[in-house]
Write an enzyme that holds these catalytic residues in place. Structure first.
Site, PDB file in Angstrom:
ATOM      1  CG  HIS A  22      12.834   1.278   0.184  1.00 27.88           C
ATOM      2  ND1 HIS A  22      12.012   1.063   1.152  1.00 27.88           N
ATOM      3  CD2 HIS A  22      13.771   2.261   0.536  1.00 27.88           C
ATOM      4  CE1 HIS A  22      12.814   1.247   2.116  1.00 27.88           C
ATOM      5  NE2 HIS A  22      13.665   2.301   1.674  1.00 27.88           N
TER       6      HIS A  22
ATOM      7  CB  ILE B 119      10.598  -8.897   6.834  1.00 21.60           C
ATOM      8  CG1 ILE B 119      11.014  -7.493   7.054  1.00 21.60           C
ATOM      9  CG2 ILE B 119      11.933  -9.633   6.494  1.00 21.60           C
ATOM     10  CD1 ILE B 119      11.897  -7.180   8.207  1.00 21.60           C
TER      11      ILE B 119
HETATM   12  C1  GRF Z   1       4.621   3.516  -0.408  1.00 22.87           C
HETATM   13  O1  GRF Z   1       5.163   4.805  -0.164  1.00 22.87           O
HETATM   14  C2  GRF Z   1       5.798   2.599  -0.755  1.00 22.87           C
HETATM   15  O2  GRF Z   1       6.992   3.043  -1.408  1.00 22.87           O
HETATM   16  C3  GRF Z   1       5.997   1.852   0.420  1.00 22.87           C
HETATM   17  O3  GRF Z   1       4.608   1.834   1.064  1.00 22.87           O
HETATM   18  C4  GRF Z   1       3.673   2.926   0.486  1.00 22.87           C
HETATM   19  C5  GRF Z   1       2.754   2.060   0.026  1.00 22.87           C
HETATM   20  O4  GRF Z   1       1.741   3.270  -0.169  1.00 22.87           O
HETATM   21  N1  GRF Z   1       6.649   0.635   0.282  1.00 22.87           N
HETATM   22  P1  GRF Z   1       0.428   2.734  -1.090  1.00 22.87           P
HETATM   23  O5  GRF Z   1      -0.313   1.468  -0.163  1.00 22.87           O
HETATM   24  O6  GRF Z   1       0.745   2.064  -2.511  1.00 22.87           O
HETATM   25  O7  GRF Z   1      -0.512   3.796  -1.132  1.00 22.87           O
END
Ligand code: GRF
Length: 215
Positions: free
Chosen positions: A111, A94
């Site tokens: 997200h 955060i």
């Molecule tokens: C994704 O699902 C994104 O939405 C979330 O964290 C995950 C990251 O996945 N914030 P990656 O590391 O890009 O494979």
């Protein structure tokens, strides 16, 4: 026009980072990723950056006394490359209001939910538990409110009867890659901005949940 400079922050696998790397390489995106930063040394995304020949760094949050100090070090490293856009791609820290304010309008996140539903963690399990017909993901500008900044683009993914949080997450993730590249493309083309607290595309304020991604 010079190619836009992107900085990507990660904490894990970096599959969204990979989608952005690929899009820059095959010129779908008129941009270069100039730096990848992870707060975890073991993030697989750092390996992806190395393989693509992109400058990368680990800034370990555990080495700092408080959130503010970590964010100051992070901001300093980012500012040194004067990026046009800072992209959070699975960055699991955060950020303080001081950091977010500094990058206001040039900081985006993805997200894994249909915002404003389910900010925070465990989004897919929460969608399943609520009996939702659709899950999804949303790209949004980052403001000090966690996962609360103005949405830019979202994708709706049907929840299947036999879905677990993991199976649903995997299906949504495939769309995330397309969604993120599309939103970043708008930004680097100068079509997208944050104006008076709203996401604006081609001079028009976007709907409260962002544009819907055409699958
Ligand atoms: C994704 O699902 C994104 O939405 C979330 O964290 C995950 C990251 O996945 N914030 P990656 O590391 O890009 O494979």
């Amino acid at each position: 026009m010079p190619r836009a400079k992107l900085v990507v922050l990660i904490s894990g696998s970096g599959s969204n980072l990979q989608a952005l790397i690929d899009a820059c390489e095959d010129r779908q995106l008129d941009a270069d990723i100039v730096l990848v930063i992870s707060n975890r040394a073991d993030a697989f995304g750092l390996q992806r950056a190395r393989e693509a020949g992109i400058e990368n760094d680990c800034i370990d949050h555990k080495q700092f006394a408080c959130r503010e100090e970590f964010d100051r070090a992070l901001a300093e490293r980012i500012n040194a490359c004067t990026p046009d856009l800072v992209i959070l791609a699975g960055f699991m820290r955060i950020l303080t209001p001081a950091f977010v304010t500094q990058f206001y309008g040039r900081l985006v996140n993805i997200h894994p939910s249909l915002l404003p539903k389910y900010p925070g963690l465990d989004t897919h399990q929460r969608a399943i538990d609520a009996g939702d017909s659709y899950a999804g993901a949303t790209v949004h500008f980052v403001t000090p409110e966690l996962d609360g900044g103005p949405p830019i683009l979202h994708v709706r993914v049907p929840v299947q009867l036999d879905d677990s949080a993991d199976s649903l997450a995997a299906r949504v993730l495939e769309y995330e890659h397309q969604l993120y590249v599309e939103a970043v493309r708008w930004f680097v083309a100068g079509r997208l901005r944050l104006e008076n607290g709203s996401a604006v595309l081609d001079g028009k304020t976007l709907p409260a949940n962002g544009n819907r991604y055409a699958q």
